[in-house]
Design a protein around this motif. Structure first.
Motif, short mmCIF file in Angstrom:
data_model
loop_
_atom_site.label_atom_id
_atom_site.label_comp_id
_atom_site.label_asym_id
_atom_site.label_seq_id
_atom_site.Cartn_x
_atom_site.Cartn_y
_atom_site.Cartn_z
N ILE A 90 37.80 36.83 25.14
CA ILE A 90 36.81 37.68 24.49
C ILE A 90 35.50 36.93 24.26
CG2 ILE A 90 36.29 38.51 22.14
CD1 ILE A 90 39.06 39.82 22.19
N LYS A 91 35.62 35.67 23.97
CA LYS A 91 34.41 34.87 23.80
C LYS A 91 33.60 34.81 25.07
CE LYS A 91 35.44 31.77 20.05
NZ LYS A 91 36.39 30.66 20.02
N ARG A 92 34.33 34.62 26.17
CA ARG A 92 33.62 34.57 27.45
C ARG A 92 32.99 35.91 27.78
NH1 ARG A 92 38.20 32.78 30.55
NH2 ARG A 92 38.92 31.48 28.84
N LEU A 93 33.74 36.98 27.50
CA LEU A 93 33.19 38.31 27.76
C LEU A 93 31.95 38.57 26.91
CD1 LEU A 93 36.47 40.46 27.95
CD2 LEU A 93 35.13 39.52 29.84
N ALA A 94 32.01 38.11 25.68
CA ALA A 94 30.85 38.30 24.79
C ALA A 94 29.66 37.49 25.30
CB ALA A 94 31.22 37.90 23.37
N ASP A 95 29.92 36.27 25.79
CA ASP A 95 28.84 35.46 26.37
C ASP A 95 28.17 36.19 27.52
OD1 ASP A 95 29.35 33.43 24.62
OD2 ASP A 95 30.43 32.16 26.05
N GLN A 96 29.00 36.87 28.31
CA GLN A 96 28.47 37.61 29.45
C GLN A 96 27.94 38.99 29.06
OE1 GLN A 96 31.05 37.36 33.14
NE2 GLN A 96 32.29 36.07 31.81
N LYS A 97 27.91 39.25 27.77
CA LYS A 97 27.38 40.52 27.26
C LYS A 97 28.14 41.73 27.78
CE LYS A 97 23.36 38.81 25.39
NZ LYS A 97 23.91 37.57 24.77
N LEU A 98 29.44 41.55 27.95
CA LEU A 98 30.26 42.66 28.41
C LEU A 98 30.94 43.36 27.24
CD1 LEU A 98 31.77 40.89 31.54
CD2 LEU A 98 30.11 42.75 31.53
N VAL A 99 31.13 42.62 26.15
CA VAL A 99 31.69 43.22 24.93
C VAL A 99 30.90 42.72 23.73
CG1 VAL A 99 34.04 43.24 25.90
CG2 VAL A 99 33.32 41.34 24.46
N ARG A 100 31.02 43.45 22.64
CA ARG A 100 30.55 42.93 21.35
C ARG A 100 31.80 42.64 20.53
NH1 ARG A 100 26.89 46.77 20.35
NH2 ARG A 100 27.96 47.33 18.42
N HIS A 101 31.81 41.48 19.91
CA HIS A 101 32.99 41.04 19.19
C HIS A 101 32.66 40.80 17.73
CE1 HIS A 101 36.18 37.74 18.35
NE2 HIS A 101 36.68 38.94 18.10
N GLU A 102 33.40 41.44 16.86
CA GLU A 102 33.33 41.12 15.44
C GLU A 102 34.60 40.38 15.10
OE1 GLU A 102 31.53 42.71 12.37
OE2 GLU A 102 31.19 44.75 13.17
N PRO A 103 34.49 39.08 14.78
CA PRO A 103 35.70 38.30 14.54
C PRO A 103 36.63 38.97 13.54
CG PRO A 103 33.80 36.86 14.62
CD PRO A 103 33.28 38.27 14.69
N TYR A 104 37.89 38.95 13.85
CA TYR A 104 38.96 39.54 13.03
C TYR A 104 38.91 41.06 13.02
CZ TYR A 104 39.93 34.82 11.47
OH TYR A 104 40.26 33.49 11.45
N ARG A 105 37.91 41.66 13.70
CA ARG A 105 37.79 43.11 13.66
C ARG A 105 38.12 43.76 15.00
NH1 ARG A 105 35.72 43.44 8.50
NH2 ARG A 105 37.87 43.51 7.77
#
Ligand SMILES: [Mn+2]
Ligand SMILES: [Mn+2]
Ligand SMILES: [Mn+2]
Ligand SMILES: [Mn+2]
Lengths: 240, 240
Positions: free
Chosen positions: B44-59
DNA sequence: TTCAAGGTTTAAGGTAGTCTAAAAATCTCC
DNA sequence: GGAGATTTTTAGACTACCTTAAACCTTGAA
């Protein structure tokens, strides 16, 4: 029994290089796969661990029977897929290699055999290369190349051993597909170009290219080959 | 713009889970892909780096527009391939998923569009799922499931939302393909089985399965749908 | 309001495959 | 029979994934 796609590509490369020279040098593999020699050395160790190759350090590798079998099965996949792309989907013959290079690792045996059935259990791919059987066997054939033909002797193109899309496209524009009827009219001296008649049309062709075009001379008595069974003309795939 | 096959499978999984619940929890992704939650967090971190997902930690995560577009393009590939396998190669509908799961990463856009053309620009895959357009859009449709139908009301099966090959095979043996004409005859109480008429034959079906079968009720006035254009019956793919 | 359960993230470690740079072996040619 | 050039291998690092185990949040029930 199941390998990664990288391993599959190594085996395929080694098999091809082995047809030219055995054992196969690290650097040959490296240049064919566009990798560094160090990467190849590392992979060779893994292949040797898996008993797919035998490696003599500093000397090179040869495929074990298991390695050769795997290689031929991948080559079958590749060639069946190439033919499917031209015959069923209308790809040009210069565009099929890259696509098949990826699909060959994803397609199951079942898929390949279904495609082969759909295509009528073909013997050759769009470039005229022999397709190994599902059991992993191919005949080794040594055909003359275009420059080996005597002047004015009719022959048929069997295989075009060219990878580069540019060259393939060019040869296609000259109608030099497997099945084409050819006759060498003149060979310029000092490694110069050949004058060739292709399906009745006069063409001039660089010797370098002509050497990659393998042909079967027409026997003077019969229209088909003498010792071998009648060849089925593969049909000009994806003509422009 | 070009992702690894692993990334493609994550995007596809997230897209599917997002249809159920947004944001999508780490553990949902982990169970769908059969991975540990730790692996998913890392990815998920990598996907977020690539702007493919937005991640809210623990959410949890949600796809960005770019991520959703990529997801839909892979889903299109998957479904076009599935249909090709049943329609052109005669695969059974329970065997296509795994094959498509691998091919979807190897096939080029051009290959997919050529297949789609060969198949007549289809709208649905062999399970009745809508195929996104080449541009990456799908309608969101909410159809009733079999148990939602009133007793004795005729309807047509549109989509069978079942993954398991075993279940698909079973449903196939009952003729419950997209396009089948169905009518609920009786619903046993306390979550019991349904008695259903399928193409005129009486069948009994576990509620759990029936819930995954989406139908379009036949309108009483016209034989086709009322507001939507006439549906093209997808044809029972790979009937036993 | 606290605290334990349960889900999530971090930490540490592994495999497969690649690269650059340096060391080692082999070849070439005088 | 070397010296130098060429190949090959080793050493050390890096990316993309994955795992297990420990630490960390969130939440809901007492
Ligand atoms: Mn390949
Ligand atoms: Mn070929
Ligand atoms: Mn997949
Ligand atoms: Mn499907």
């Amino acid at each position: 029994m199941k390998h990664t796609s990288v391993v599959e590509d190594y085996l395929k490369a080694i098999w091809g290089l082995q047809q030219i020279e055995r054992p196969v040098a690290t650097s040959r593999i490296a240049e064919r796969l566009d990798l560094t020699a160090a990467a190849v050395t590392a992979m060779i160790k893994r292949l040797a661990d898996q008993k797919l190759v035998r490696h003599e350090p500093y000397r090179g590798v040869i495929l074990t029977p298991a390695g050769e079998l795997s290689a031929l099965r991948i080559i079958r996949r590749h060639r069946v897929l190439e033919l499917f792309l031209t015959e069923t989907l209308g790809y040009e013959w210069d565009r099929v290699h890259d696509e098949a290079e990826r699909l060959e690792h994803a397609a199951s045996d079942e898929l390949i055999e279904r495609l082969a059935r759909l295509l009528g259990e073909p013997e050759r791919d769009p470039h005229g290369s022999l397709i190994p059987t599902a059991e992993g066997t191919v005949d080794r054939e040594k055909l003359p190349a275009l420059p080996d033909l005597p002047v004015d002797a009719p022959a048929a193109v069997v295989e075009v051993r060219v990878q580069s899309p540019d060259r393939l496209r060019y040869l296609g524009s000259l109608d030099l597909f497997p099945g084409a009827e050819v006759m060498v009219r003149e060979q310029a001296p000092f490694g110069g170009p050949l004058s060739v008649e292709v399906n009745g049309a006069a063409r001039v062709l660089a010797r370098e290219l002509a050497e990659q075009i393998l042909v079967r001379p027409a026997s003077r008595d019969e229209p088909s080959g003498d010792a071998s069974p009648a060849e089925d003309a593969p049909g000009k795939a994806g003509a422009a």
